[in-house]
Motif scaffolding. Sequence first.
Motif, mmCIF file in Angstrom:
data_model
loop_
_atom_site.group_PDB
_atom_site.id
_atom_site.type_symbol
_atom_site.label_atom_id
_atom_site.label_comp_id
_atom_site.label_asym_id
_atom_site.label_seq_id
_atom_site.Cartn_x
_atom_site.Cartn_y
_atom_site.Cartn_z
ATOM 1 N N SER A 1 120.865 86.551 88.099
ATOM 2 C CA SER A 1 120.587 86.418 86.674
ATOM 3 C C SER A 1 119.240 85.748 86.502
ATOM 4 O O SER A 1 118.699 85.149 87.430
ATOM 5 C CB SER A 1 121.684 85.589 85.970
ATOM 6 N N GLU A 2 118.693 85.849 85.282
ATOM 7 C CA GLU A 2 117.398 85.229 85.008
ATOM 8 C C GLU A 2 117.311 84.883 83.529
ATOM 9 O O GLU A 2 117.579 85.724 82.664
ATOM 10 C CB GLU A 2 116.269 86.188 85.384
ATOM 11 N N LEU A 3 116.978 83.650 83.234
ATOM 12 C CA LEU A 3 116.745 83.212 81.869
ATOM 13 C C LEU A 3 115.242 83.087 81.638
ATOM 14 O O LEU A 3 114.498 82.728 82.543
ATOM 15 C CB LEU A 3 117.402 81.853 81.616
ATOM 16 N N LEU A 4 114.824 83.370 80.393
ATOM 17 C CA LEU A 4 113.413 83.239 80.064
ATOM 18 C C LEU A 4 113.088 81.849 79.547
ATOM 19 O O LEU A 4 112.024 81.305 79.814
ATOM 20 C CB LEU A 4 113.020 84.296 79.020
ATOM 21 N N ARG A 5 114.012 81.267 78.787
ATOM 22 C CA ARG A 5 113.799 79.923 78.269
ATOM 23 C C ARG A 5 115.052 79.100 78.466
ATOM 24 O O ARG A 5 116.035 79.299 77.747
ATOM 25 C CB ARG A 5 113.429 79.961 76.786
ATOM 26 N N PRO A 6 115.020 78.203 79.405
ATOM 27 C CA PRO A 6 113.941 77.929 80.352
ATOM 28 C C PRO A 6 113.885 78.996 81.441
ATOM 29 O O PRO A 6 114.868 79.711 81.660
ATOM 30 C CB PRO A 6 114.352 76.577 80.944
ATOM 31 N N ASN B 1 125.003 80.410 87.119
ATOM 32 C CA ASN B 1 126.371 80.945 87.078
ATOM 33 C C ASN B 1 127.035 80.736 85.730
ATOM 34 O O ASN B 1 127.892 81.521 85.318
ATOM 35 C CB ASN B 1 127.249 80.280 88.144
ATOM 36 N N GLN B 2 126.649 79.641 85.060
ATOM 37 C CA GLN B 2 127.254 79.354 83.765
ATOM 38 C C GLN B 2 126.346 78.392 83.001
ATOM 39 O O GLN B 2 125.478 77.735 83.568
ATOM 40 C CB GLN B 2 128.646 78.751 83.906
ATOM 41 N N VAL B 3 126.577 78.330 81.696
ATOM 42 C CA VAL B 3 125.869 77.381 80.846
ATOM 43 C C VAL B 3 126.894 76.456 80.209
ATOM 44 O O VAL B 3 127.925 76.907 79.692
ATOM 45 C CB VAL B 3 125.053 78.102 79.754
ATOM 46 N N LEU B 4 126.633 75.171 80.286
ATOM 47 C CA LEU B 4 127.428 74.184 79.562
ATOM 48 C C LEU B 4 126.704 73.909 78.262
ATOM 49 O O LEU B 4 125.665 73.257 78.241
ATOM 50 C CB LEU B 4 127.589 72.899 80.380
ATOM 51 N N VAL B 5 127.222 74.469 77.172
ATOM 52 C CA VAL B 5 126.641 74.237 75.853
ATOM 53 C C VAL B 5 127.238 72.941 75.320
ATOM 54 O O VAL B 5 128.441 72.850 75.092
ATOM 55 C CB VAL B 5 126.927 75.410 74.896
ATOM 56 N N MET B 6 126.395 71.960 75.134
ATOM 57 C CA MET B 6 126.857 70.606 74.841
ATOM 58 C C MET B 6 126.434 70.152 73.456
ATOM 59 O O MET B 6 125.268 70.272 73.076
ATOM 60 C CB MET B 6 126.305 69.651 75.907
ATOM 61 N N PHE B 7 127.401 69.652 72.695
ATOM 62 C CA PHE B 7 127.158 69.065 71.386
ATOM 63 C C PHE B 7 127.854 67.712 71.342
ATOM 64 O O PHE B 7 128.698 67.408 72.188
ATOM 65 C CB PHE B 7 127.710 69.969 70.277
ATOM 66 N N ALA B 8 127.499 66.906 70.374
ATOM 67 C CA ALA B 8 128.225 65.662 70.131
ATOM 68 C C ALA B 8 129.404 65.970 69.223
ATOM 69 O O ALA B 8 129.308 66.819 68.325
ATOM 70 C CB ALA B 8 127.308 64.626 69.475
ATOM 71 N N ALA B 9 130.527 65.294 69.457
ATOM 72 C CA ALA B 9 131.680 65.459 68.572
ATOM 73 C C ALA B 9 131.411 64.806 67.215
ATOM 74 O O ALA B 9 131.991 65.190 66.204
ATOM 75 C CB ALA B 9 132.924 64.846 69.217
ATOM 76 N N ALA B 10 130.529 63.815 67.200
ATOM 77 C CA ALA B 10 130.141 63.117 65.968
ATOM 78 C C ALA B 10 128.840 62.367 66.236
ATOM 79 O O ALA B 10 128.498 62.073 67.390
ATOM 80 C CB ALA B 10 131.226 62.141 65.528
ATOM 81 N N GLY C 1 125.600 85.379 75.419
ATOM 82 C CA GLY C 1 126.213 86.703 75.485
ATOM 83 C C GLY C 1 125.176 87.778 75.745
ATOM 84 O O GLY C 1 125.407 88.714 76.515
ATOM 85 N N LEU C 2 124.019 87.649 75.110
ATOM 86 C CA LEU C 2 122.920 88.577 75.357
ATOM 87 C C LEU C 2 122.463 88.517 76.808
ATOM 88 O O LEU C 2 122.110 89.534 77.401
ATOM 89 C CB LEU C 2 121.743 88.245 74.432
ATOM 90 N N GLU C 3 122.464 87.300 77.369
ATOM 91 C CA GLU C 3 122.031 87.112 78.755
ATOM 92 C C GLU C 3 123.151 87.395 79.759
ATOM 93 O O GLU C 3 122.926 87.373 80.964
ATOM 94 C CB GLU C 3 121.540 85.670 78.955
ATOM 95 N N ARG C 4 124.367 87.634 79.245
ATOM 96 C CA ARG C 4 125.545 87.909 80.083
ATOM 97 C C ARG C 4 125.850 86.753 81.038
ATOM 98 O O ARG C 4 126.137 86.963 82.222
ATOM 99 C CB ARG C 4 125.373 89.225 80.861
ATOM 100 N N ILE C 5 125.748 85.550 80.535
ATOM 101 C CA ILE C 5 126.029 84.360 81.331
ATOM 102 C C ILE C 5 127.242 83.645 80.743
ATOM 103 O O ILE C 5 127.272 83.360 79.544
ATOM 104 C CB ILE C 5 124.814 83.415 81.365
ATOM 105 N N PRO C 6 128.260 83.364 81.545
ATOM 106 C CA PRO C 6 129.463 82.676 81.051
ATOM 107 C C PRO C 6 129.131 81.308 80.467
ATOM 108 O O PRO C 6 128.166 80.653 80.882
ATOM 109 C CB PRO C 6 130.335 82.548 82.301
ATOM 110 N N VAL C 7 129.949 80.877 79.514
ATOM 111 C CA VAL C 7 129.713 79.622 78.811
ATOM 112 C C VAL C 7 130.960 78.752 78.841
ATOM 113 O O VAL C 7 132.084 79.235 78.699
ATOM 114 C CB VAL C 7 129.337 79.893 77.336
ATOM 115 N N SER D 1 130.165 92.318 68.087
ATOM 116 C CA SER D 1 130.463 92.488 69.514
ATOM 117 C C SER D 1 130.104 91.246 70.325
ATOM 118 O O SER D 1 130.500 91.136 71.488
ATOM 119 C CB SER D 1 129.729 93.711 70.073
ATOM 120 N N TYR D 2 129.356 90.314 69.732
ATOM 121 C CA TYR D 2 129.025 89.056 70.410
ATOM 122 C C TYR D 2 129.982 87.929 70.021
ATOM 123 O O TYR D 2 129.777 86.781 70.418
ATOM 124 C CB TYR D 2 127.574 88.663 70.109
ATOM 125 N N PHE D 3 131.012 88.265 69.274
ATOM 126 C CA PHE D 3 132.110 87.350 68.966
ATOM 127 C C PHE D 3 133.330 87.888 69.715
ATOM 128 O O PHE D 3 133.995 88.819 69.248
ATOM 129 C CB PHE D 3 132.373 87.308 67.457
#
Length: 292
Positions: free
Chosen positions: A66-71, A77-86, A103-109, A235-237
């Motif tokens: 796989s390859e991401l452009l940014r970064p 293998n996967q992306v941990l999408v991290m937010f604050a709960a508050a 989803g566009l990059e086809r990388i699991p989250v 289709s991305y949902f």
Amino acid sequence: MTGKITKGIAGFYYVHADDGTLYECKAKGVFRKDGIKPLVGDNVIISVLDSENKIGNLDEILSRESELLRPAVANINQVLVMFAAAKPAPNYNLLDRFLIRMGLERIPVVIGFNKCELITEAQKAEMKEIYTLAGYPVYFFSVKEQKGLESLRHALEGKTTALAGPSGVGKSSLMNELCPQAEMETGDVSRKIERGRHTTRHAELFVLQHGTYVMDTPGFSSLYVNEIPAQELWSYFPEMREAEKECRFTGCCHMEEPDCGVKDRVKAGLISAQRYESYRQLYTELSSIKRY
């Protein structure tokens, strides 16, 4: 000897080799000639020029999964999408944009909410349901109070994971906890606007254990998905894909059409109303874009 590029600075590539040694390498001129740029995350073959000073030569870049452009990074293998709960409260529309982009990059989250000590168990359950209904693994943890980190470590084990999310949610603090040698600068969240300063300046993989790597990335305040035609947004949902088969009309946009399988599932509580509202906002936004 094989290894993985963990950092690239000013033409030098730092390779974590299979023997556990970090080698400073220069890339062969043939890469430049062929227009190939080594990326952080690349699996490579190197030759050792000076074992004492840990100097090597980057000889070959192995095929990329796989390859991401940014970064600019390879073999995530996967992306941990991290937010604050508050503090700050999660921006669900921005979170959904991250999910669509991956989803566009086809990388699991996997989704992680830090600062879980600031919300109640009921709030936690409500937040979790939004995304588990969509099929995403959700983790709650607190770096400050050392809660939930073991479960998160298990989710990262044996994989190369990129951390992504807006600034101010504790990504660098988590990196410092998972990998103390990272010694990343952490930025305080502005008390007035409850946003954090950008504190990560370059892409770098950190070794948690053999075969397990984590990379922090610069924080994002916005994320565009304008290349997606509005008619394809559903289709991305993931939770909408099965429901779409239940729609009365072919090509249903799941907006104002009658007998819509997606809207029926929202009413039944099988699709999050929060996610559906995010879909409607994004659909309206994408519909307004003029395409030539």
